[in-house]
Design an enzyme around this catalytic site. Structure first.
Site, PDB file in Angstrom:
ATOM      1  N   TRP A  20      -6.813  31.077  -4.609  1.00 50.78           N
ATOM      2  CA  TRP A  20      -7.243  30.782  -3.240  1.00 50.78           C
ATOM      3  C   TRP A  20      -6.202  31.203  -2.203  1.00 50.78           C
ATOM      4  CZ3 TRP A  20      -6.910  27.130  -7.187  1.00 50.78           C
ATOM      5  CH2 TRP A  20      -5.754  26.360  -7.213  1.00 50.78           C
ATOM      6  N   GLU A  33      -8.831  22.836  -1.784  1.00 51.39           N
ATOM      7  CA  GLU A  33      -8.246  21.561  -1.370  1.00 51.39           C
ATOM      8  C   GLU A  33      -9.102  20.372  -1.807  1.00 51.39           C
ATOM      9  OE1 GLU A  33      -5.345  20.984  -0.393  1.00 51.39           O
ATOM     10  OE2 GLU A  33      -4.695  23.020   0.033  1.00 51.39           O
ATOM     11  N   GLN A  38      -6.807  14.689  -6.479  1.00 54.01           N
ATOM     12  CA  GLN A  38      -6.839  13.961  -7.758  1.00 54.01           C
ATOM     13  C   GLN A  38      -6.828  14.865  -9.001  1.00 54.01           C
ATOM     14  OE1 GLN A  38      -6.704  10.665  -7.628  1.00 54.01           O
ATOM     15  NE2 GLN A  38      -7.141  10.394  -5.474  1.00 54.01           N
ATOM     16  N   TYR A 116      -4.507  14.963   4.970  1.00 52.69           N
ATOM     17  CA  TYR A 116      -3.843  16.037   4.223  1.00 52.69           C
ATOM     18  C   TYR A 116      -4.714  17.297   4.139  1.00 52.69           C
ATOM     19  CZ  TYR A 116      -2.315  18.964   0.435  1.00 52.69           C
ATOM     20  OH  TYR A 116      -1.953  20.064  -0.283  1.00 52.69           O
ATOM     21  N   ASP A 134       1.605  15.168   1.706  1.00 51.22           N
ATOM     22  CA  ASP A 134       1.102  14.570   0.461  1.00 51.22           C
ATOM     23  C   ASP A 134       2.285  13.999  -0.314  1.00 51.22           C
ATOM     24  OD1 ASP A 134       2.424  16.801  -0.459  1.00 51.22           O
ATOM     25  OD2 ASP A 134       0.794  17.502  -1.750  1.00 51.22           O
ATOM     26  N   CYS A 188      11.389  19.909  -7.151  1.00 53.45           N
ATOM     27  CA  CYS A 188      11.664  18.521  -6.747  1.00 53.45           C
ATOM     28  C   CYS A 188      10.560  17.606  -7.274  1.00 53.45           C
ATOM     29  CB  CYS A 188      11.764  18.442  -5.223  1.00 53.45           C
ATOM     30  SG  CYS A 188      12.513  16.907  -4.627  1.00 53.45           S
ATOM     31  N   CYS A 204      21.122  18.232   0.733  1.00 49.40           N
ATOM     32  CA  CYS A 204      20.247  17.153   0.252  1.00 49.40           C
ATOM     33  C   CYS A 204      21.043  15.866   0.006  1.00 49.40           C
ATOM     34  CB  CYS A 204      19.548  17.584  -1.037  1.00 49.40           C
ATOM     35  SG  CYS A 204      18.526  16.284  -1.769  1.00 49.40           S
TER      36      CYS A 204
END
Length: 350
Positions: A20, A33, A38, A116, A134, A188, A204
C-alpha cells in the site's frame, strides 16, 4: 541534525516495503489502515492484496454486497472493520463518484475512522500536518523524552500530541508518521530492542539512563475473561442441503453466517444438549462430531458441533423459520466465523 531529519533519513534507507506504500492512493491507504487495526503487518499483506484485487476502487467496493466484502475479509477477524469500510464506500458514493475527504476533521466523522486512522490517511495522502499517534508513537516518545506519565490517560495523550506536533516535519508529515511507525515496529519494540541501530539513540533519555524497558507507563485495568459455550447443530435435509442464517445481533461475528445454535453459560452434558435442541428446534441430535476452543478479545468460546437428524414436519419448519438452506456447492459464497471454517475443513466440506 534535528529529530525529524534523522528519522526521515533513516526511513528513506530502512523503510518496510509494503504494497500500500507503492503510491499515495487514498483508497489503498484506507484499506490498509482498516486492516492494520488489531492485526499485524505480516498477516495483513495477503488479505490486503486479495481485497484490492476483488475491490480495486471505492466504486467497486460500494457496489458490492456486504456478504461479498465479509467473504474476502473472512479469517482476518474483527469483522466490524469490514462493515465500517463498506459503509464508508457506500456513503461516499452517495455524495459523488471520485469524492474522498481530504481533511482529518472530515475523515474522523465516519464510522471506523478514529484519530489514528484519520491522521494516517490525511498526512500520508494529503500532506496534512497531523500526528498519527499509535502504540509505536507512545512507546518511542516515552523512551526518547523520558515521559513517565500514564499513556492511557486523556491528559497524557494531549501532552504527547502537543510535543509531537512541535517535533514532526511540517513539509513531510506523512513520511514522518510512517518513519515513527517503522522505527517503533522494527527497532524500538516492546521487547528485544535494537538500540544500537537507532538513528536517535544519542539523544534518547532511556538509552542514556538504562530505562528502555521501564517505559512507556501503561496502567490498564484488566477485564475479566468471559466464557461462552456454543453448541452448533449441523443438520441436512432430504435434499442434502443444510441450514444457515446471518448473525444480526450486536455481538461477535455480526454479518457472518452460522448454523442453528444453542448457547449456554455453562458446560452442558450430551443429554442436556439434546434436550435443549429438541425443545428449541424439534430436532433429534446424535453425537458430537467436532470440538474447538476459540479465543477473541476478553472471551473464550468453547464450541461443539453436533450431527443432527432431520425429520420432516411442520414443527421443524417453524422452528427453523429464520434459517435458509444452501447446498455444499454454494457454501464458498458465504462468510463464516473461523471455528465454523475449521469444522467445514475438518469434515472436508470445503
Amino acid at each position: 541534525m534535528d529529530f525529524s531529519k534523522k528519522i526521515i533519513n533513516w526511513y528513506k534507507n530502512n523503510h518496510r516495503k509494503l504494497p500500500w506504500r507503492e503510491n499515495k492512493n487514498p483508497y489503498y491507504i484506507l484499506v490498509s489502515e482498516f486492516m492494520l487495526q488489531q492485526t499485524k503487518v505480516s498477516q495483513t499483506i495477503k488479505y490486503y492484496s486479495d481485497f484490492i484485487k476483488k475491490f480495486p476502487n471505492l466504486e467497486k467496493l460500494a457496489q458490492a454486497e456486504e456478504k461479498e466484502v465479509l467473504k474476502v475479509w473472512e479469517g482476518l477477524g474483527y469483522y466490524k472493520r469490514a462493515i465500517n469500510l463498506h459503509y464508508f464506500a457506500k456513503k461516499l458514493r452517495e455524495k459523488s463518484i471520485g469524492f474522498f475527504p481530504k481533511k482529518y476533521k472530515d475523515l474522523i466523522q465516519y464510522k471506523g475512522i478514529g484519530p489514528y486512522t484519520g491522521a494516517a490517511i490525511a498526512s500520508i495522502c494529503f500532506n496534512e500536518v497531523v500526528p498519527a499517534i499509535d502504540g509505536n508513537f507512545y512507546r518511542l516518545f516515552s523512551r526518547y523524552l523520558g515521559i513517565y506519565n500514564n499513556i492511557t490517560s486523556i491528559l497524557t495523550k494531549k501532552i504527547f500530541r502537543t510535543l509531537i506536533l512541535k517535533m514532526m516535519d511540517k513539509k513531510n508529515p506523512g513520511v514522518f508518521n510512517q518513519a515513527i511507525m517503522d522505527l517503533g515496529s522494527t527497532l524500538c519494540t516492546p521487547k528485544k530492542v535494537k538500540c544500537f541501530l537507532c538513528p536517535i539513540k544519542i539523544d534518547c533519555f532511556s538509552f542514556k539512563n538504562g530505562t528502555i524497558y521501564k517505559l512507556p507507563v501503561k496502567n490498564i485495568i484488566k477485564k475479566s475473561i468471559k466464557k461462552r459455550f456454543f453448541y452448533y447443530i449441523f443438520i441436512c435435509n432430504n435434499s442434502n442441503k443444510f441450514f444457515i442464517k446471518k448473525r444480526f445481533n450486536k455481538d461477535i461475528w455480526k454479518g457472518l453466517y452460522e448454523f442453528p445454535l444453542i448457547e449456554s453459560e455453562k458446560v452442558l452434558t450430551l443429554l442436556e444438549i439434546r434436550n435443549k435442541i429438541w425443545k428449541k428446534y424439534k430436532i433429534f441430535s446424535k453425537n458430537i462430531i467436532y470440538k474447538v476452543k476459540h479465543q477473541i478479545t476478553n472471551q473464550i468460546l468453547f464450541i461443539q458441533f453436533l450431527n443432527c437428524k432431520m425429520i420432516q414436519s411442520i414443527q421443524i419448519k417453524k422452528s427453523l423459520n429464520n434459517f435458509f438452506c444452501i447446498s455444499y456447492k454454494k457454501i464458498c459464497n458465504y462468510p463464516f466465523p473461523n471455528p465454523i471454517i475449521l469444522f467445514l475443513k475438518n469434515k472436508k466440506i470445503i
